[in-house]
Each structure stands twice: as structure tokens, then as C-alpha cells.
Design a protein around this motif. Sequence first.
Motif, PDB file in Angstrom:
ATOM      1  N   PHE A 281       0.735  -1.017  -0.057  1.00 10.79           N
ATOM      2  CA  PHE A 281       0.174   0.542  -0.299  1.00 10.79           C
ATOM      3  C   PHE A 281       0.780   0.951  -0.080  1.00 10.79           C
ATOM      4  O   PHE A 281       0.158   2.451  -1.089  1.00 10.79           O
ATOM      5  CB  PHE A 281      -1.020   0.078   1.193  1.00 10.79           C
ATOM      6  N   LEU A 282       2.285   1.002   0.931  1.00  2.00           N
ATOM      7  CA  LEU A 282       3.088   2.459   1.024  1.00  2.00           C
ATOM      8  C   LEU A 282       3.436   2.476  -0.439  1.00  2.00           C
ATOM      9  O   LEU A 282       3.539   3.675  -0.939  1.00  2.00           O
ATOM     10  CB  LEU A 282       4.309   2.024   1.737  1.00  2.00           C
ATOM     11  N   THR A 283       4.096   1.634  -1.183  1.00  2.00           N
ATOM     12  CA  THR A 283       5.030   1.878  -2.264  1.00  2.00           C
ATOM     13  C   THR A 283       3.702   2.167  -3.857  1.00  2.00           C
ATOM     14  O   THR A 283       4.028   3.330  -3.841  1.00  2.00           O
ATOM     15  CB  THR A 283       4.653   0.298  -2.570  1.00  2.00           C
ATOM     16  N   ILE A 284       2.691   2.049  -3.456  1.00  2.00           N
ATOM     17  CA  ILE A 284       2.087   2.048  -4.218  1.00  2.00           C
ATOM     18  C   ILE A 284       1.141   4.040  -3.936  1.00  2.00           C
ATOM     19  O   ILE A 284       1.189   5.310  -5.338  1.00  2.00           O
ATOM     20  CB  ILE A 284       0.435   1.857  -4.786  1.00  2.00           C
ATOM     21  N   THR A 285       0.906   3.944  -2.267  1.00  2.00           N
ATOM     22  CA  THR A 285       1.045   5.635  -2.598  1.00  2.00           C
ATOM     23  C   THR A 285       2.463   6.721  -2.825  1.00  2.00           C
ATOM     24  O   THR A 285       2.094   7.473  -2.652  1.00  2.00           O
ATOM     25  CB  THR A 285       0.904   6.096  -1.012  1.00  2.00           C
ATOM     26  N   VAL A 286       3.220   6.483  -2.075  1.00  2.00           N
ATOM     27  CA  VAL A 286       4.806   7.244  -1.775  1.00  2.00           C
ATOM     28  C   VAL A 286       4.340   7.142  -3.891  1.00  2.00           C
ATOM     29  O   VAL A 286       5.193   8.365  -3.737  1.00  2.00           O
ATOM     30  CB  VAL A 286       5.428   6.354  -1.600  1.00  2.00           C
TER      31      VAL A 286
ATOM     32  N   GLY B   7       2.381   7.625  -6.435  1.00  2.00           N
ATOM     33  CA  GLY B   7       1.654   8.468  -6.179  1.00  2.00           C
ATOM     34  C   GLY B   7       2.474   9.755  -6.014  1.00  2.00           C
ATOM     35  O   GLY B   7       1.616  11.210  -7.064  1.00  2.00           O
ATOM     36  N   ILE B   8       2.611  10.155  -5.356  1.00  2.00           N
ATOM     37  CA  ILE B   8       2.938  12.108  -5.093  1.00  2.00           C
ATOM     38  C   ILE B   8       4.556  11.609  -5.967  1.00  2.00           C
ATOM     39  O   ILE B   8       5.328  10.451  -5.869  1.00  2.00           O
ATOM     40  CB  ILE B   8       3.102  12.403  -3.962  1.00  2.00           C
TER      41      ILE B   8
ATOM     42  N   SER C 109      11.182   8.769  -5.290  1.00  2.00           N
ATOM     43  CA  SER C 109      10.428   7.956  -5.501  1.00  2.00           C
ATOM     44  C   SER C 109      10.815   6.418  -5.868  1.00  2.00           C
ATOM     45  O   SER C 109      10.561   5.279  -5.265  1.00  2.00           O
ATOM     46  CB  SER C 109       9.242   8.486  -6.572  1.00  2.00           C
TER      47      SER C 109
ATOM     48  N   SER D 266       6.915   6.789 -11.674  1.00  2.00           N
ATOM     49  CA  SER D 266       6.356   7.915 -11.609  1.00  2.00           C
ATOM     50  C   SER D 266       7.652   9.413 -11.500  1.00  2.00           C
ATOM     51  O   SER D 266       8.896   8.797 -12.952  1.00  2.00           O
ATOM     52  CB  SER D 266       5.962   8.382 -10.161  1.00  2.00           C
TER      53      SER D 266
END
Lengths: 94, 205
Positions: free
Chosen positions: A26-31, A33-34, A40, B205
Motif C-alpha cells: 500500500f505504501l509503495t503505491i501511495t509513495v 503516486g505522489i 520515488s 512516476s
Amino acid sequence: MANNVSHTTEYRTLGKVLLFLMLCTFLTITVTGIHLGPFSVTVALLIACAKAYTVMTYFMHLKYESLLLKLLVGFVFVLFVLIILITFIDYAFR
Amino acid sequence: MSEKHNHVEEHRDDEASKLGMWLFIFTELLLFGGLFIVYSIFRHEYYQAFRESSLELSVTIGAINTIALLFSSMTVAMALTAMQKNDKKTALIMIGITLLMALVFLVNKYFEWGHKIEHGLYPGSALMPLLDRGHLLYFSLYFFMTGLHAFHIIVGMVLLFICLFKVKNGSIHPEKYALLENGALYWHLVDLIWIFLFPLMYLIS
């Protein structure tokens, strides 16, 4: 002849490990994303390394294995880092 | 001499077979490690193209597959715990769940790849050579790395099927479970590789 020396990991421990791994995902996907720019990918890889370490330690029972096996794993890791370094140095100064 | 005393001690060394499995895992790690190095250099060189190409992948499908693999990694570890505790039924259920998760992963992969192939994006297609070098490299690496990984999933499934069968007929039992332990190690390896593939392929990203 019973020559099983393997450690038994309790269900509860395995469940906790899974929870930690899910949290990391979850953290990987969130990080990613920003926008953290070049950081990143570093953060994503660090989290991936933490996950890999956890999987090897608990799921693969490395924590309870012999010193020989632990050293071998460490050796392979060092070998891989060396290969990366040599390749990148070669690439950078070409 | 009675039948009982005629028993020949079985020659086996579980510790050594586990060490052998680990040595094999090392070769697998270095195989994928080499591919990751190739990937990093081309990603560095063609960053923009890699980023654009990765947006074509569905993060949702990638995340579902990640969760499926992590979960299956836990269930296969639980199968081993159950076997050590002489709980055959739980062991069978856990191996079954692991196989189910592996199937979920492959079905997801099928749809993912199918979607790409529908758009003419697959190795050897007429469209691929028309892409610029960065996109071509990304999709070639994507198909090769995830394909090689999916192949490992299939091999792991075969191995776990054999384990399932052997647990069922009793040839894997609490006194002798090296095969299940090594099969589980292989399955964790598959999970380990995906842990790196997911952020590198899906999340640029």
C-alpha cells in the motif's frame, strides 16, 4: 529416521508478516503516486528490499537457519551488488 | 529374521536437500538480477518512454496480483507449519488456497496480456518494430520479464500439485516433509521476484 531440524513458525507470526507486507505494498503505491522526483524510485526499491528481507527471514525461515546458509545468502547479495557496481561504472565511463 | 528386522534405513539428508534448493534459488536470483540490471540501464537511458509505456499497464491488476502472491506465500508457509504440527487437513487446505491464488494471478495475467495482444502489442507483432526504441525496449522487457516470471508460477504450481498429491497419499508426513519445504521455498522465490517486478514495471512516476 527423523532428521527434521526445521523450525516451526506459528500461524499468528505468519499472519502478522502478511499484514506488514500488505502495508508495505500500500505504501509503495501511495509513495509512487505522489511526486518525489528521483527519490520515488529509491523509496520504492527500499520498501521492496524491506519486503524481500521480511519474506526471506520469516516465510523462508532464514532466521532459524544455519550460519552457513545465512552467510551464503549474504555472499550472493554482495556478489549481486558488485555486479551492479561494475556494470554501472563500466556504463558511466564508456 | 522377521520382516521387522529386515527394514533398511532410508538414506536421506533433508538439510542437504534444502541447501541444494537454496543454491538453485541463488541461480534464479542472479538470472532475474541480470535482467533487472538491463532494465535499470535502459530505464535510465529512455526514462520518458519507459514512463509513458508503464502508464499503459493497470496498477489495479498489478496490485491485485501482488496481494494474491503475498497471500499465497503466507498460505504455503502455513501449509508447512500445519505439516510440522501433524495437521494434514489444514496442510491440504493451505496448499489448495495457494494453488487457487496462483490461478488468480495467471487469469489476471491472461487478461492483461490479452488486452495488449488485442492492440497488436506483443513480441514479433507488426506494430512492435514501428515503436521508437524506448517503447520497444520497455515492452520487450515487460513481456520477457513478466513472461519468465509467469513461467515460474506455472512450474511452482506443478511442484505444489505434486506436494498436494503426496500430502494426500501420505508420502509427505510430519517426519518427512523436505519436498513440501523446498516447494514452499520455490514459491517464496516467485513472490520475491514479483516484489521487485511490480514497482519497477507498474509504478514509474
